[in-house]
Design a protein around this motif. Structure first.
Motif, short mmCIF file in Angstrom:
data_model
loop_
_atom_site.label_atom_id
_atom_site.label_comp_id
_atom_site.label_asym_id
_atom_site.label_seq_id
_atom_site.Cartn_x
_atom_site.Cartn_y
_atom_site.Cartn_z
N ARG A 20 0.84 -1.20 0.00
CA ARG A 20 0.00 0.00 0.00
C ARG A 20 0.88 1.25 0.00
NH1 ARG A 20 -2.68 -3.79 2.76
NH2 ARG A 20 -4.84 -4.11 2.17
N ILE A 21 0.43 2.26 -0.72
CA ILE A 21 1.17 3.52 -0.77
C ILE A 21 0.23 4.66 -0.39
CG2 ILE A 21 2.86 2.72 -2.45
CD1 ILE A 21 1.21 4.22 -4.61
N LYS A 22 0.81 5.71 0.16
CA LYS A 22 0.02 6.85 0.60
C LYS A 22 -0.13 7.90 -0.49
CE LYS A 22 -0.35 10.09 4.44
NZ LYS A 22 0.10 10.41 5.79
N GLU A 23 0.95 8.23 -1.19
CA GLU A 23 0.95 9.28 -2.21
C GLU A 23 1.50 8.72 -3.52
OE1 GLU A 23 2.80 12.90 -0.86
OE2 GLU A 23 2.17 12.50 1.20
N PRO A 24 0.63 8.41 -4.49
CA PRO A 24 1.09 7.78 -5.73
C PRO A 24 2.19 8.54 -6.46
CG PRO A 24 -1.29 7.74 -5.62
CD PRO A 24 -0.82 8.58 -4.47
N ALA A 25 2.08 9.84 -6.58
CA ALA A 25 3.10 10.60 -7.34
C ALA A 25 4.48 10.42 -6.72
CB ALA A 25 2.72 12.07 -7.41
N ARG A 26 4.54 10.49 -5.39
CA ARG A 26 5.81 10.34 -4.69
C ARG A 26 6.37 8.92 -4.85
NH1 ARG A 26 5.87 10.63 1.78
NH2 ARG A 26 4.69 8.75 1.36
N SER A 27 5.51 7.92 -4.67
CA SER A 27 5.97 6.53 -4.78
C SER A 27 6.35 6.17 -6.22
CB SER A 27 4.88 5.58 -4.28
OG SER A 27 4.71 5.75 -2.89
N LEU A 28 5.55 6.61 -7.18
CA LEU A 28 5.87 6.30 -8.58
C LEU A 28 7.16 6.98 -9.01
CD1 LEU A 28 2.30 6.38 -10.09
CD2 LEU A 28 3.73 4.36 -9.70
N ALA A 29 7.39 8.20 -8.54
CA ALA A 29 8.65 8.88 -8.85
C ALA A 29 9.84 8.08 -8.30
CB ALA A 29 8.65 10.30 -8.29
N PHE A 30 9.70 7.52 -7.12
CA PHE A 30 10.76 6.72 -6.52
C PHE A 30 10.99 5.43 -7.31
CE2 PHE A 30 12.11 3.27 -3.71
CZ PHE A 30 13.28 3.79 -3.19
N TYR A 31 9.92 4.67 -7.53
CA TYR A 31 10.08 3.37 -8.18
C TYR A 31 10.48 3.48 -9.65
CZ TYR A 31 8.68 0.83 -4.05
OH TYR A 31 8.66 0.30 -2.79
N THR A 32 10.01 4.50 -10.35
CA THR A 32 10.39 4.65 -11.76
C THR A 32 11.69 5.45 -11.90
OG1 THR A 32 8.99 6.61 -12.09
CG2 THR A 32 8.02 4.45 -12.57
N GLY A 33 11.80 6.57 -11.18
CA GLY A 33 12.96 7.44 -11.34
C GLY A 33 14.21 6.95 -10.65
N VAL A 34 14.08 6.35 -9.46
CA VAL A 34 15.24 5.92 -8.69
C VAL A 34 15.56 4.45 -8.92
CG1 VAL A 34 16.21 5.67 -6.36
CG2 VAL A 34 14.86 7.69 -6.93
N LEU A 35 14.53 3.60 -8.98
CA LEU A 35 14.76 2.16 -9.16
C LEU A 35 14.63 1.71 -10.61
CD1 LEU A 35 13.17 0.55 -5.98
CD2 LEU A 35 15.55 1.18 -6.42
N GLY A 36 14.25 2.61 -11.52
CA GLY A 36 14.23 2.26 -12.94
C GLY A 36 13.11 1.33 -13.36
N MET A 37 12.06 1.22 -12.56
CA MET A 37 10.93 0.36 -12.94
C MET A 37 10.03 1.10 -13.93
SD MET A 37 10.07 -1.35 -9.24
CE MET A 37 9.60 -3.00 -9.76
#
Length: 170
Positions: A20-37
């Motif tokens: 579960r995530i609280k803030e989609p924009a923040r989490s998606l930025a992390f998983y796509t931008g930092v982890l390359g997903m």
């Protein structure tokens, strides 16, 4: 140690794990931008008040189908996806914090991302202000790092080539 799987389970595949995530924009930025997903599919359930984001690490050149139904079926046929679930309105609740499973009561522990170069990954995470739970040189388990995502979940980071003796030293 393991028996042969029952023939009735042939074709079973681990499709995804959900967090579960609280803030989609923040989490998606992390998983796509930092982890390359990459986000393979987003599903919104308006009547139920939640959205699902299915992510994976890009492999090969396979492109998801364009048509919505085909893309959904394709997504659920993949292996090892991460599903991020956003319950609408959670971002507006200042007291809401998801349990990471690593404090009492313990439960869920972490997901793991394999990287080709652990030192380069650590530098990348440092450059992007990622919080470390454990750096590779810390603790009794060398060459294994743990970072936190925006919701506090732990992510293990490993370079497979460095793990050849894993378990032998313990």
């Amino acid at each position: 140690m393991t028996e042969a799987p029952a023939p009735q389970t042939e074709g079973f595949t681990l499709n995804h794990s959900m967090m579960r995530i609280k803030e989609p924009a923040r989490s998606l930025a992390f998983y796509t931008g930092v982890l390359g997903m990459r986000v393979l599919r987003r599903l919104d359930f308006e009547a139920l008040g939640f959205s699902l984001y299915f992510l994976n690490t890009p492999a090969g050149t396979e492109t998801p189908p364009e048509e919505a139904g085909e893309r959904t079926a394709w997504t659920f046929s993949q292996r090892g996806l991460l599903e991020l679930t956003h319950n609408w309105g959670s971002e507006d609740d200042p007291d809401l914090q998801y349990h990471d499973g690593n404090t009492d009561p313990q439960g869920f522990g972490h997901i793991c991302i394999a990287v080709p170069d652990l030192d380069a990954a650590v530098q990348w995470f440092d450059d992007n202000g990622v919080e470390f739970v454990k750096r590779p040189e810390q603790g009794r388990l060398p060459d294994v790092a743990f970072i936190r995502d925006p919701d506090g979940y732990w992510i293990e980071i490993v370079e497979p080539a460095r793990l050849k003796q894993l378990g032998d030293a313990l």
